[in-house]
Design an enzyme around this catalytic site. Structure first.
Site, short mmCIF file in Angstrom:
data_model
loop_
_atom_site.label_atom_id
_atom_site.label_comp_id
_atom_site.label_asym_id
_atom_site.label_seq_id
_atom_site.Cartn_x
_atom_site.Cartn_y
_atom_site.Cartn_z
N TRP A 1 53.75 79.22 17.12
CA TRP A 1 53.07 78.28 18.00
C TRP A 1 51.73 78.88 18.36
CZ3 TRP A 1 54.20 73.41 19.81
CH2 TRP A 1 53.29 72.90 20.75
N TRP B 1 54.60 66.49 16.29
CA TRP B 1 55.12 65.38 17.11
C TRP B 1 55.14 64.07 16.32
CZ3 TRP B 1 56.74 69.09 19.35
CH2 TRP B 1 56.27 69.74 20.48
N GLU C 1 59.70 77.79 17.77
CA GLU C 1 58.45 78.14 18.44
C GLU C 1 58.49 79.62 18.81
OE1 GLU C 1 57.08 75.93 21.83
OE2 GLU C 1 57.72 73.99 21.02
N ASN D 1 61.90 67.83 22.46
CA ASN D 1 61.30 69.14 22.61
C ASN D 1 61.68 69.76 23.95
OD1 ASN D 1 59.40 71.38 22.22
ND2 ASN D 1 58.14 70.34 23.75
N GLU D 2 62.42 70.87 23.90
CA GLU D 2 62.78 71.70 25.05
C GLU D 2 63.50 70.92 26.16
OE1 GLU D 2 59.23 73.78 26.29
OE2 GLU D 2 59.45 75.24 24.67
#
Length: 440
Positions: free
Chosen positions: A383, A104, A341, A220-221
Site C-alpha cells: 500500500w 476499488w 495491504e 475493505n477493513e
C-alpha cells in the site's frame, strides 16, 4: 538457395523483388510499432484463479502473488486527461513482475460516483471500470476488486446508512446499521448483482465471466464496534458471501479483514497489537472460516498500532504477526492467506526511506519462506503505488516505485524469487524473461 530454386518458387515471372519489398515494409512497421501492436492485438491468455487447499492455482500450477494497491484506477479512468495513468500504472506493474492489483470497484455518492443513489449508476464511471479491467487484461495483470468501504472515503457504509435515513426507512443512523438493516442489505445486494453481471463495453465479457478478475473482496477493513461479540458482522459475511457465490461461481471471494483476533479466538489474543483489537467486532479466524470465503486477508500497519516502539522491535512484531496468520491458514482454516495491504508511514518521527525498504524486505522474506515450504502464505500487496503528479491521491504510505531504485529492486527481486518457486506463468513469460534473466 540457388537461382533455379528461386525460379521454381516464384515461377520466374519477376515477383521476387515486389514480395521482398513488401516483406521489408512489414518488418519496418513491426520494428517501429511492435509494442503498440502487442498492446492492442495480442492479449496474454488468462485462466481463472482457483483454490486447492491452502494454495492458489492457475492452469494447474501453484500461483503466488506479488501484488500492489492502486485504489484510484477507476476514478482516474473517468476523465480523458487522467486515463493514461491507468495504463502507465498497469504496464509498469507488469514490467516489475507484479501479478495482481487491488483496487476499488466502488464509489458511492461521491465525486465520480459509480453508484449515485441506491440502484442508480453513472454509465460514464461504469465505462471507466470497464476500461480498467480491459487495460489489466492487456497487461496480463489480474484485479482484486473491493465492493464497499468500511471507511467514509468514497462513500462507504456511511453513505448507505445516509441513503436509508434520508428515505425514512433506516432503522438507525449508526454506521453499523449497514450490517443489520434489511433495507441497506437490499441496497448492497442490488449493487453487488449489478457489478457482477455487468457486461464490459470494451471486451464484451460479463465481469463474473472474466478471468482478469482475480477475486472479489466484500468490504475493505470491516468493523462493527457496536457488537464486540462479532455476531452481527459474522451474520452479514455469511449472507453476503453466499449471495455473491449464487451469482458468480467462477471467482474467488475474500472478506477484506485487517486480521485482528476476536473473542472467539482466545488463544490468539496475545498476538493482537493491543486489547483494543479484540473489541472491533471482527475475528480473523471466525470470519474467514466460512465455506463461501475462499481465502483470508490480513493488513500490516505496525506504525499505526505502535507509536513508541523501536524500529527493530517493529520488524520483530511484523514477523510474529505474519507467521501467526500463516499458521492459521495452514492448521485452522486450510485456506490461503493474503496480506492485502502493508505499508510504512513517512510521518514517523525517525522516518528514513531505508526503513521502508527494510520493512518491505521483512514482509517479502516471510512470504517467500512460506512459499518455499508450500505454506498458506499466498501473497502480499504494497500500500500503495502511484504514478507521477498524483499528490492529491497520496497518503503517508504512497510511493512511485521507480523513483527509488533500491525499492524498485526489492520488489522486482521478490517477483523473481516467487517465479523461481512456482515457475513462470505464461502471461508473465515475456516480462520475467528480461527481468529475471540474471536471477532465475
Amino acid at each position: 538457395m540457388d537461382k533455379s530454386s528461386k525460379k521454381r518458387m516464384f515461377g520466374g515471372n519477376g515477383l521476387l523483388y515486389p514480395i521482398l519489398g513488401f516483406a521489408s515494409c512489414l518488418a519496418f512497421i513491426y520494428l517501429s510499432f511492435g509494442d503498440l501492436w502487442f498492446d492492442y492485438h495480442k492479449e496474454p491468455e488468462l485462466g481463472f484463479v482457483e483454490r486447492n487447499g491452502t494454495q492458489f492455482m492457475v492452469d494447474g500450477r501453484v500461483f503466488y502473488v506479488n501484488g500492489w494497491n492502486s485504489y484510484w484506477l477507476m476514478d482516474q479512468a473517468v476523465e480523458e486527461n487522467s486515463r493514461p495513468r491507468v495504463r502507465e500504472m498497469l504496464k509498469t506493474g507488469a514490467k516489475m513482475g507484479l501479478t495482481v492489483c487491488r483496487t476499488w470497484a466502488f464509489n458511492d455518492g461521491d465525486y465520480h460516483a459509480l453508484q449515485l443513489s441506491p440502484g442508480r449508476f453513472d454509465e460514464q464511471v461504469f465505462k471507466a471500470l470497464d476500461h480498467v479491467i480491459a487495460e489489466a487484461r492487456q497487461e496480463g495483470i489480474r484485479l482484486l476488486l473491493s465492493l464497499v468501504n468500511n471507511l467514509q472515503a468514497y462513500g462507504g457504509k456511511t453513505q448507505y446508512v445516509k441513503w436509508a435515513w434520508e428515505e425514512g426507512i433506516g432503522l438507525s443512523s449508526s454506521n453499523d446499521s449497514f450490517f443489520f438493516d434489511p433495507s441497506i442489505r437490499h441496497y448492497f445486494k442490488n449493487y453487488v448483482k449489478t457489478v457482477l453481471t455487468r457486461k464490459n463495453t470494451i471486451t464484451g465479457i460479463e465481469y463474473r465471466n472474466d478471468p482478469t478478475i482475480f477475486a472479489w473482496e466484500l468490504i475493505n477493513e470491516p468493523r462493527c464496534m457496536s457488537d464486540a461479540s462479532g455476531n452481527t458482522l459474522q451474520e452479514w459475511i455469511e449472507e453476503m458471501s453466499t449471495f455473491v457465490k449464487s451469482i458468480d461461481k467462477n471467482h474467488l471471494l475474500t472478506v477484506g479483514l485487517e486480521g485482528f483476533y476476536g473473542p472467539e479466538s482466545p488463544k490468539r489474543l496475545t498476538i493482537n497489537p493491543g486489547e483494543w483489537a479484540a473489541t472491533l467486532g471482527s475475528d480473523f479466524i471466525r470470519n474467514s472460516n466460512i465455506s463461501t470465503v475462499d481465502f483470508a486477508s490480513v493488513h500490516i500497519y505496525p506504525d499505526q498500532w505502535f507509536h513508541d516502539q523501536e524500529f527493530k522491535e517493529t520488524l520483530k512484531y511484523v514477523i510474529k504477526w505474519m507467521v501467526s496468520h500463516i499458521e492459521d491458514g495452514d492448521k485452522e482454516l486450510m485456506k490461503p492467506v493474503m496480506f492485502t495491504e502493508f505499508g510504512y508511514s513517512n510521518l514517523n518521527d525517525d522516518f528514513e526511506p531505508s526503513q521502508r525498504d527494510r520493512f518491505y524486505k521483512t514482509v517479502f522474506k516471510v512470504m517467500y519462506r512460506s512459499a518455499r515450504k508450500n505454506g498458506s502464505g499466498a501473497g502480499c500487496f504494497v500500500w500503495q503505488f502511484l504514478v507521477g503528479e498524483m499528490e492529491e491521491y497520496n497518503d503517508d504510505y504512497g510511493i512511485v516505485p521507480w523513483e527509488r531504485p533500491s525499492t524498485y529492486q526489492l520488489i522486482t527481486e521478490h517477483s523473481c524469487r516467487l517465479a523461481r518457486v512456482q515457475g513462470v506463468l505464461f502471461s508473465k513469460n515475456a516480462h520475467l524473461k528480461d527481468l529475471c534473466s540474471q536471477r532465475l
